[in-house]
Design a protein around this motif. Structure first.
Motif, PDB file in Angstrom:
ATOM      1  N   ASP A 142      42.076  50.407  45.402  1.00  0.00           N
ATOM      2  CA  ASP A 142      42.731  51.031  44.534  1.00  0.00           C
ATOM      3  C   ASP A 142      44.054  50.367  44.058  1.00  0.00           C
ATOM      4  OD1 ASP A 142      40.921  53.003  44.827  1.00  0.00           O
ATOM      5  OD2 ASP A 142      42.065  54.075  46.246  1.00  0.00           O
ATOM      6  N   TYR A 174      39.998  54.197  29.626  1.00  0.00           N
ATOM      7  CA  TYR A 174      40.496  53.363  30.784  1.00  0.00           C
ATOM      8  C   TYR A 174      40.454  54.325  32.104  1.00  0.00           C
ATOM      9  CZ  TYR A 174      43.511  50.282  33.366  1.00  0.00           C
ATOM     10  OH  TYR A 174      44.033  49.444  34.438  1.00  0.00           O
ATOM     11  N   SER A 186      38.806  49.012  32.682  1.00  0.00           N
ATOM     12  CA  SER A 186      39.144  49.480  34.070  1.00  0.00           C
ATOM     13  C   SER A 186      40.115  48.509  34.786  1.00  0.00           C
ATOM     14  CB  SER A 186      37.983  49.861  35.114  1.00  0.00           C
ATOM     15  OG  SER A 186      37.149  48.531  34.962  1.00  0.00           O
ATOM     16  N   GLY A 187      40.877  49.262  35.875  1.00  0.00           N
ATOM     17  CA  GLY A 187      41.689  48.435  36.498  1.00  0.00           C
ATOM     18  C   GLY A 187      42.438  49.183  37.643  1.00  0.00           C
ATOM     19  N   ALA A 188      43.369  48.161  38.464  1.00  0.00           N
ATOM     20  CA  ALA A 188      43.920  48.456  39.583  1.00  0.00           C
ATOM     21  C   ALA A 188      45.041  49.309  39.069  1.00  0.00           C
ATOM     22  CB  ALA A 188      44.521  47.537  40.596  1.00  0.00           C
ATOM     23  N   ASN A 189      45.951  50.057  40.106  1.00  0.00           N
ATOM     24  CA  ASN A 189      47.004  50.478  40.120  1.00  0.00           C
ATOM     25  C   ASN A 189      48.059  50.176  40.946  1.00  0.00           C
ATOM     26  OD1 ASN A 189      49.429  52.304  39.517  1.00  0.00           O
ATOM     27  ND2 ASN A 189      48.240  54.212  39.422  1.00  0.00           N
ATOM     28  N   GLY A 208      40.559  43.696  37.480  1.00  0.00           N
ATOM     29  CA  GLY A 208      40.578  44.702  36.388  1.00  0.00           C
ATOM     30  C   GLY A 208      39.425  43.854  35.142  1.00  0.00           C
ATOM     31  N   ASP A 237      43.499  40.418  35.799  1.00  0.00           N
ATOM     32  CA  ASP A 237      42.615  41.243  34.856  1.00  0.00           C
ATOM     33  C   ASP A 237      41.705  40.346  34.136  1.00  0.00           C
ATOM     34  OD1 ASP A 237      43.298  43.957  35.069  1.00  0.00           O
ATOM     35  OD2 ASP A 237      44.987  43.302  34.087  1.00  0.00           O
ATOM     36  N   THR A 290      40.967  53.941  36.168  1.00  0.00           N
ATOM     37  CA  THR A 290      41.631  53.702  37.216  1.00  0.00           C
ATOM     38  C   THR A 290      42.117  54.736  38.372  1.00  0.00           C
ATOM     39  OG1 THR A 290      44.028  52.591  37.676  1.00  0.00           O
ATOM     40  CG2 THR A 290      43.923  54.476  36.114  1.00  0.00           C
TER      41      THR A 290
END
Length: 966
Positions: free
Chosen positions: A709, A803, A740-743, A714, A616, A805
């Motif tokens: 994904d 946010y 925003s970012g990954a999961n 991030g 991130d 994701t």
């Protein structure tokens, strides 16, 4: 058709003869005619394939039975296959498996596409072709070349053969897009979920249920008041409206080298090498009207700012804003006065209204992506009961930009302590064709000096990607003689996957320093005429109708940066996300045939070990300017020295050093997990009355979440109160965290699926068929944007205003029916028609244990239909193809579903064979000039999300075949 009829599973087969009927396009375009298939296009050309209403990521596409690594920079890290990499005529056949078998690789819940390339020992010696095509479109007057060629040779003993094939394509594509994004609910009494008493409603006046309402985007400032004192509250409105022109200059190269050696009658070795390269230069120019002209305070404080009297227009329900009009008040009136006409308070010069709209922005990039595959196959059969094969190899890809530059400009300048405006406002409307209207002379004014570079939105941010897979596979078949049990197949496969994203940027330092130009050069914000194109772009397009379109000259600005400052490629080794997967699989499959009844039953076991490291980028936006003791922004004095002793432009603001106003750090988090899956399958086909085939199939399937994904880089931003105080006049969001970012916790897709099908082969090359299908998909992935959610930032939990994701949908069902028919008359006329009706349910979507909305299966279309009418006789083929796609689910935004409206496209193509060696071809793609249109919410189409026109494509070509032509 015979291959389809004889297969045990439900499969669609396209052979080389069928492929040749689509000479100017790729495999995706050929697959578009298959029942249940919907393709996504990029610049008018087929790029990905979705099957039976499931997302393209759930279609497993393999080349000669194996995954092909891709580093397509426009798609990020993906498991999807980019069909635009390869011309259609390099393939011998394509099989699309709609029902699965244990011997097939897992990963295709929608279906498995197996692309098979040509092999020299299966062709005659000195067979091949050369094909030359020209391509153009109505969006671009430029005609570009496309060339492909193939040559195959083998010795007389047919024990050694070589095949070489290559392709080259050069293309210019221009796309036009209208976009209304970041929709919010604006209401005075609903600025946050906890205190909302004026909740969002749809166009029918109905409130949303609790699972949806808690995630709807609420505008934190409430409703607005225009310059005449009219108040507006309780409506949906986009935060910005934009029109864009994207120019893509593309070069692709492809190479295949295949060698076969047969040292004995019982053993065959095949070696393949494939290399595909994509180079592109892309310039996107955008004209945008953000919400900056709207008031952010009371009428007494701001007098409606730039929102004209009756400046908002609405749909008939009066709940959706379909247009906005912004006008700068005359000097000395309203917000354009140093003295507040309502309160009598004095304003700081920077707080006097100015026109930042229309906002010019865009992007310039030069990118390259390369994919390579090398493998060795061995096939052994001694004529006894046992036969076998092995396949070992590696596929790897790298991609990313070498140049990436974003730049923005505003039609105003701050000179000698006051604003100089180059525009008196702007307006937009979504009614009919989307339209953006601005001052007709805005370009001339900016060229004359009434403009500035928006340094806060100017800079570079690049992402480079790499993927690879090492694989080894062994398969065996034990054949039974004189038995209804035909054979027993069993095998193992091992795959070692690696995927990586690396964040980098270009920086420009003042010469001899390590200070970025945005703050060390006091003239960096000036906008010389050469930074803009001298003439307006065409604003009257299929997608929008702008009365003017001033645009940035990106190559000129990039060259200016390089010649004026020190250009440095600034790497962020800590801004790296990686995925490592070790996949082991084993299967056993029994094939039977009693004469009228045939099929297979099998079991596949898959074990996946997944190690992820997710990065991130954490950005803190601090104060932008120097201030006096009372908090007022300081203006640069005549001596050009700011309060910190650095340079500044006299009469302009005193900017803090960029290294102080913008602070960046990075964090990394690693996770590991393993999951095992047993995947049973069966296929049964019963042939009766000679011409009828009845089929039944069932299986459990799985697919892993997409690389991006799981491990997207991030971007987490903390807008401090000091930053907001300095930038609120310029449209800064409210203080708080955004990002925003990954999961990394996404679970793999799993599905239980069944088919019941019937086929009637009533004449040669003629069939009527029906297929009933049902897929119950768990853990499908949905892109979401949620509000007021807790996110871990470097080990500390922070509440985010917004946010983005990806989240897992719990369980969605896709069920429907496929109808298809094909017939050729003796006269040469014929038709191919199919229709797929698909119904999916809406299911809860969760982030961890928190429900964040509801969604249908991503990519699910209500229906898809193809009707192809053709004439083929005496070397002449003429074909007209209609494609229809129903409303398609794309994802969630602002808490509401994104849909693409029903779509229809008509294509024409034809070819004429002068003899067995020479053929001329021609195609028109998208004769109807159709445009995908996306909108937000299932209650109305008034909330425009995106409208894109990629153009009507033209192809004309000549193919020369030598030997049998492959």
């Amino acid at each position: 058709m015979q291959d389809k009829r004889d297969s045990n599973s439900i499969v669609e087969v396209i052979n080389a003869q069928n492929i040749a009927q689509f000479p100017a396009k790729n495999i995706a375009d050929a697959l578009a005619h298959v029942p249940g298939v919907v393709i996504t296009r990029e610049s008018g050309e087929g790029k990905t394939v979705s099957i039976r209403g499931l997302a393209p990521e759930l279609t497993l596409t393999e080349l000669n039975g194996n995954y092909v690594a891709s580093a397509d920079t426009s798609a990020g890290l993906t498991r999807s296959f980019n069909y635009s990499m390869m011309p259609a005529n390099m393939f011998s056949d394509i099989k699309l498996y709609k029902s699965l078998e244990a011997r097939l690789d897992e990963g295709g819940i929608g279906g498995n596409v197996d692309l098979r390339t040509r092999r020299p020992l299966e062709m005659k010696a000195n067979d091949g072709f050369v094909s030359v095509n020209g391509a153009g479109s109505d969006n671009s007057s430029k005609i570009t070349p496309q060339v492909s060629a193939l040559w195959s040779w083998k010795n007389k003993d047919q024990t050694f053969g070589v095949l070489v094939a290559g392709s080259y394509q050069k293309r210019r594509d221009i796309d036009y897009t209208a976009n209304a994004s970041s929709w919010h609910w604006w209401a005075n009494n609903c600025t946050d979920q906890a205190t909302c008493t004026e909740p969002p409603v749809n166009v029918h006046g109905q409130q949303y249920d609790s699972a949806v309402a808690s995630n709807l985007a609420l505008w934190p400032g409430g409703g607005v008041t225009d310059q005449a004192g009219n108040s507006y509250s309780g409506y949906w409105m986009p935060q910005q409206f934009a029109t864009s022109r994207n120019q893509l200059d593309l070069k692709t190269k492809g190479l295949q080298a295949t060698m076969q050696l047969k040292p004995s009658d019982h053993f065959l070795l095949t070696g393949n090498y494939f290399r595909f390269q994509r180079q592109q230069t892309q310039i996107t120019n955008t004209l945008e009207v953000p919400e900056w002209g709207l008031p952010t305070g009371s009428y007494a404080d701001q007098q409606g700012r730039l929102l004209a009297p009756n400046g908002l227009t609405f749909d008939p329900s009066h709940t959706v804003v379909t247009g906005a009009n912004y006008v700068l008040p005359p000097a000395g009136t309203g917000c354009n006065s140093l003295t507040n006409p309502v309160t009598g308070a004095q304003r700081q010069p920077v707080d006097v209204c100015s026109t930042e709209i229309p906002w010019l922005n865009g992007n310039y990039s030069i990118e390259k992506a390369t994919s390579q595959t090398l493998n060795l196959e061995g096939e052994w059969d001694n004529g006894g009961s046992l036969s076998g094969s092995f396949n070992v190899g590696r596929t790897w890809a790298t991609g990313g930009p070498s140049v990436e530059l974003g730049m923005a400009a505003k039609p105003r300048n701050f000179v000698n302590g006051q604003w100089v405006d180059g525009s008196n406002g702007a307006a937009w409307t979504l009614n009919g064709k989307p339209t953006l209207t601005a001052s007709p002379n805005v370009l001339q004014n900016m060229l004359a000096g009434a403009g500035q570079v928006d340094l806060g939105s100017t800079g570079s941010n690049m992402v480079n990607t790499s993927t690879s897979q090492n694989f080894a596979q062994a398969d065996f078949t034990w054949a039974f003689e004189d038995s209804w049990m035909q054979s027993l197949q069993f095998g193992v496969k091992y795959r070692d996957n690696h995927a990586e994203q690396q964040g980098n940027e270009l920086r420009w330092y003042c010469k001899g320093t390590t200070l970025q130009f945005q703050s060390c050069d006091p003239n960096a914000g000036q906008l010389p005429a050469g930074f803009l194109l001298p003439n307006s772009l065409d604003g009257n397009t299929e997608a929008y109708n702008d009365n003017t379109f001033p645009a940035i000259n990106f190559p000129a600005y990039y060259n200016h940066l390089n010649s004026t400052y020190d250009r440095v490629a600034y790497n962020h080794p800590e801004d790296k996300s990686t995925i490592r997967e070790k996949i082991s699989a084993a299967y056993v499959q029994a094939n039977f045939d009693t004469g009228s009844l045939r099929g297979n039953v099998g079991l596949r076991f898959v074990s996946t070990k997944q190690d992820l490291t997710v990065a991130d980028e954490i950005t803190t936006n601090n104060a932008v300017y120097y201030h006096d003791a009372n908090g007022n922004i300081l203006i640069c004095p005549a001596n050009g020295v700011n309060a910190g002793g650095g340079p500044c432009a006299p009469g302009d603001f005193q900017y803090l050093p960029r290294e102080q106003s913008v602070v960046q750090t990075f964090s990394n988090a690693s996770t590991s997990k393993r999951y095992n899956k047993l995947l049973p399958s069966f296929n049964v086909a019963w042939t009766f009355a000679n011409d009828f085939v009845l089929r039944a199939a069932g299986s459990q399937a799985m697919a892993r979440a997409n690389y991006t994904d799981l491990a997207q880089l991030g971007s987490l931003t903390d807008n401090t109160q000091a930053y907001y105080n300095d930038r609120k006049q310029f449209g800064a969001p409210l203080p708080g965290w955004y990002g925003s970012g990954a999961n990394a916790d996404l679970k793999p897709f799993t599905a239980t699926q069944f088919d019941l099908a019937g086929e009637w082969y009533y004449a040669p090359e003629s069939v009527v068929g029906l297929d009933l299908f049902e897929k119950k998909v768990k853990n499908f992935v949905v892109p979401v944007t949620v509000n007021n959610i807790t996110v871990n930032v470097g080990g500390t939990e922070q509440n985010f205003m917004q946010y983005s994701t990806n989240a897992n949908g719990r369980s969605g069902t896709s069920k429907g029916v496929e109808l298809y028919t094909q017939h050729t008359f003796k006269s040469g006329f014929g038709y191919i028609a199919n229709y797929t009706l698909n119904k999916t349910n809406e299911t809860p979507v969760s982030l961890g244990d928190t429900q964040v909305g509801k969604s249908e299966l991503i990519g699910s279309a209500k229906y898809a239909a193809n009707v192809s009418l053709f004439y083929e006789k005496n070397g002449l083929l003429l074909r007209a193809t209609n494609n229809w796609t129903g409303r398609t689910m794309q994802g969630l935004s602002s808490g509401l579903p994104i849909y693409t409206r029903p779509y229809h496209q008509l294509d024409l193509n034809g070819d004429y064979e002068f003899n067995k060696h020479l053929m001329v071809t021609a195609s028109i793609i998208n004769l109807t000039r159709s445009m995908p249109r996306q909108y937000l919410g299932g209650d109305t189409t008034a909330r425009l999300y995106e409208l894109e026109y990629a153009g009507r494509q033209y192809y004309v070509g000549l193919t020369y075949k030598f030997g049998d032509g492959g």
